[in-house]
Write an enzyme that holds these catalytic residues in place. Structure first.
Site, PDB file in Angstrom:
ATOM      1  NE  ARG A 140      17.744 -41.725  39.220  1.00 36.96           N
ATOM      2  CZ  ARG A 140      17.231 -42.827  39.774  1.00 36.96           C
ATOM      3  NH1 ARG A 140      17.791 -43.385  40.795  1.00 36.96           N
ATOM      4  NH2 ARG A 140      16.147 -43.369  39.275  1.00 36.96           N
ATOM      5  NE  ARG A 157       9.107 -50.793  38.251  1.00 38.76           N
ATOM      6  CZ  ARG A 157      10.317 -50.224  38.208  1.00 38.76           C
ATOM      7  NH1 ARG A 157      11.376 -50.942  38.430  1.00 38.76           N
ATOM      8  NH2 ARG A 157      10.444 -48.959  37.913  1.00 38.76           N
ATOM      9  CE  LYS A 168      18.938 -47.760  37.481  1.00 43.73           C
ATOM     10  NZ  LYS A 168      18.078 -47.565  38.654  1.00 43.73           N
ATOM     11  NE  ARG A 195      10.926 -43.581  36.948  1.00 38.05           N
ATOM     12  CZ  ARG A 195      10.634 -44.880  36.971  1.00 38.05           C
ATOM     13  NH1 ARG A 195       9.433 -45.284  36.597  1.00 38.05           N
ATOM     14  NH2 ARG A 195      11.520 -45.746  37.373  1.00 38.05           N
ATOM     15  NE  ARG A 202       8.585 -47.552  41.165  1.00 38.97           N
ATOM     16  CZ  ARG A 202       9.894 -47.559  40.966  1.00 38.97           C
ATOM     17  NH1 ARG A 202      10.609 -48.629  41.259  1.00 38.97           N
ATOM     18  NH2 ARG A 202      10.495 -46.498  40.467  1.00 38.97           N
TER      19      ARG A 202
HETATM   20  P1  AMP Z   1      14.348 -45.648  41.245  1.00 35.88           P
HETATM   21  O1  AMP Z   1      13.645 -46.685  42.047  1.00 35.88           O
HETATM   22  O2  AMP Z   1      15.855 -45.765  41.318  1.00 35.88           O
HETATM   23  O3  AMP Z   1      13.854 -45.583  39.819  1.00 35.88           O
HETATM   24  O4  AMP Z   1      14.000 -44.235  41.916  1.00 35.88           O
HETATM   25  C1  AMP Z   1      12.659 -43.780  42.026  1.00 35.88           C
HETATM   26  C2  AMP Z   1      12.637 -42.268  42.166  1.00 35.88           C
HETATM   27  O5  AMP Z   1      13.346 -41.891  43.353  1.00 35.88           O
HETATM   28  C3  AMP Z   1      13.329 -41.493  41.048  1.00 35.88           C
HETATM   29  O6  AMP Z   1      12.490 -41.290  39.922  1.00 35.88           O
HETATM   30  C4  AMP Z   1      13.666 -40.195  41.759  1.00 35.88           C
HETATM   31  O7  AMP Z   1      12.504 -39.377  41.919  1.00 35.88           O
HETATM   32  C5  AMP Z   1      14.058 -40.672  43.144  1.00 35.88           C
HETATM   33  N1  AMP Z   1      15.512 -40.978  43.233  1.00 35.88           N
HETATM   34  C6  AMP Z   1      16.091 -42.197  43.462  1.00 35.88           C
HETATM   35  N2  AMP Z   1      17.428 -42.107  43.478  1.00 35.88           N
HETATM   36  C7  AMP Z   1      17.714 -40.803  43.244  1.00 35.88           C
HETATM   37  C8  AMP Z   1      18.931 -40.054  43.114  1.00 35.88           C
HETATM   38  N3  AMP Z   1      20.131 -40.653  43.227  1.00 35.88           N
HETATM   39  N4  AMP Z   1      18.840 -38.727  42.871  1.00 35.88           N
HETATM   40  C9  AMP Z   1      17.642 -38.107  42.776  1.00 35.88           C
HETATM   41  N5  AMP Z   1      16.463 -38.738  42.865  1.00 35.88           N
HETATM   42  C10 AMP Z   1      16.488 -40.073  43.100  1.00 35.88           C
END
Ligand code: AMP
Length: 192
Positions: free
Chosen positions: A88, A127, A13, A144, A133
């Site tokens: 989220r 990744r 995404k 996750r 990461r």
């Molecule tokens: P992502 O790159 O979108 O997978 O986000 C990486 C991490 O950032 C997630 O596993 C959460 O710990 C945090 N995170 C990102 N967006 C949100 C959100 N909208 N609400 C809460 N935590 C978030």
């Protein structure tokens, strides 16, 4: 144009949200990227964020809602934006709804990318090697995915029933270029 991307971790995404934002010349608002940027500054907040993010848990709604409302108020968002990774939780969805209402704006399309579980794990592991990461390690991936199923999946179902004609379900098992083409093709026909 205001777009929201949904999909499990590893669905691609972020990649698609970025390509689509570029295509339509609107900003890509990735809350994951914004938070990872905050980790680069070493302070009390970044230490707290790192602890939560490295475990694959969700950062608090207050922090996220603050980040997003500030970002949406910036000048470059006047012509629209792509939300990636937000909302989220239901609290975030209600907060977003309030900000958009107060600005007389509406969500144009919600793009939900689905992908087979075996592809999710394969992509996240590759990744993890490339981007280093911390949250792409196997045990964190499991957390996750479970956070996604528990908190975010019901939210996408809620949006699906609220905006049935604006909810697009996209097959994310294809190659990157093919997925982008599929999304662009659908958005081309959208009356904005
Ligand atoms: P992502 O790159 O979108 O997978 O986000 C990486 C991490 O950032 C997630 O596993 C959460 O710990 C945090 N995170 C990102 N967006 C949100 C959100 N909208 N609400 C809460 N935590 C978030």
């Amino acid at each position: 144009m205001i777009l929201i991307f949904f999909g499990p971790p590893g669905a691609g995404k972020g990649t698609q949200a970025s390509l689509i934002a570029h295509n339509f010349k609107i900003p890509h608002l990735s809350t994951g990227d914004i938070l990872r940027n905050k980790l680069l500054q070493k302070n009390e907040l970044s230490t707290r964020l790192k602890r939560v993010m490295d475990k694959g848990q969700l950062v608090s709604d207050d922090i996220l809602n603050g980040i997003v409302s500030n970002r949406i108020n910036e000048q470059d968002c006047l012509k629209g934006f792509v939300l990636d990774g937000y909302p989220r939780t239901m609290d975030q969805a209600l907060f977003l709804n309030n900000i958009l209402n107060s600005k007389n704006l509406k969500i144009d399309k919600i793009i939900d990318i689905y992908v087979d579980e075996k592809n999710i794990v394969k992509r996240l592991k590759s990744r993890s090697k490339k981007e280093n990461r911390q949250d792409d390690k196997e045990e964190v991936i499991k957390t996750r995915i479970s956070r996604y199923l528990l908190e975010t999946k019901p939210l996408s179902d809620f949006f699906k029933s609220k905006y049935p004609s604006d909810y697009l379900i996209i097959n994310g098992n294809h190659e990157i270029e093919k997925i982008t083409e599929d999304i662009v093709e659908i958005l081309k026909n959208v009356n904005l």
